[in-house]
Design a protein around this motif. Structure first.
Motif, short mmCIF file in Angstrom:
data_model
loop_
_atom_site.label_atom_id
_atom_site.label_comp_id
_atom_site.label_asym_id
_atom_site.label_seq_id
_atom_site.Cartn_x
_atom_site.Cartn_y
_atom_site.Cartn_z
N GLU A 5 -5.33 12.89 0.17
CA GLU A 5 -3.96 13.09 -0.17
C GLU A 5 -3.69 13.71 -1.53
O GLU A 5 -3.11 14.72 -1.61
N ILE A 6 -4.49 13.34 -2.35
CA ILE A 6 -4.57 13.52 -3.81
C ILE A 6 -5.05 14.91 -4.04
O ILE A 6 -4.52 15.94 -4.52
N GLN A 7 -6.12 15.22 -3.35
CA GLN A 7 -6.81 16.49 -3.50
C GLN A 7 -6.12 17.53 -2.89
O GLN A 7 -6.02 18.59 -3.41
N GLN A 8 -5.44 17.39 -1.49
CA GLN A 8 -4.48 18.51 -1.12
C GLN A 8 -3.34 18.53 -1.86
O GLN A 8 -2.83 19.72 -1.98
N SER A 46 6.55 15.96 6.09
CA SER A 46 6.12 14.47 6.02
C SER A 46 6.43 14.06 4.45
O SER A 46 6.27 12.75 4.35
N TRP A 47 6.46 14.99 3.52
CA TRP A 47 6.62 14.53 2.33
C TRP A 47 8.21 14.23 1.82
O TRP A 47 8.77 14.19 0.82
N LEU A 71 1.26 14.15 -8.72
CA LEU A 71 -0.19 13.50 -8.81
C LEU A 71 -0.12 12.56 -9.75
O LEU A 71 0.69 11.97 -10.87
N PRO A 72 -1.13 11.51 -9.58
CA PRO A 72 -1.24 10.35 -10.39
C PRO A 72 -1.60 10.72 -11.91
O PRO A 72 -2.08 11.63 -12.07
#
Length: 75
Positions: A5-8, A46-47, A71-72
């Motif tokens: 999910e982070i990569q996307q 979905s977000w 993003l983290p």
């Protein structure tokens, strides 16, 4: 968030940034808040809860703040 999910999200943010940069290079200027909203609105449904929370938690949101929300921090 999971790694996938982070990569996307990173790819998505990068794509929107490139589009905004290309539009700006064509003399189309955007306010920071409009850039942030463009990013938030571009996410899939979905977000939706996440995006709504981001909009409601800030009186004037910027693109950088939005990216930091998505993003983290470790990235």
């Amino acid at each position: 968030m999971r790694v996938k999910e982070i990569q996307q999200a990173m790819i998505h943010v990068d794509t929107i940034n490139r589009i905004l940069t290309q539009l700006t290079s064509q003399d189309l200027n955007f306010k920071e808040e409009d850039k942030a909203l463009a990013l938030l609105w571009s996410f899939p449904t979905s977000w939706e809860d996440f995006c709504t929370t981001g909009i409601n938690n800030s009186s004037k949101i910027t693109l950088d703040e939005t990216i930091n929300m998505v993003l983290p921090e470790e990235l």
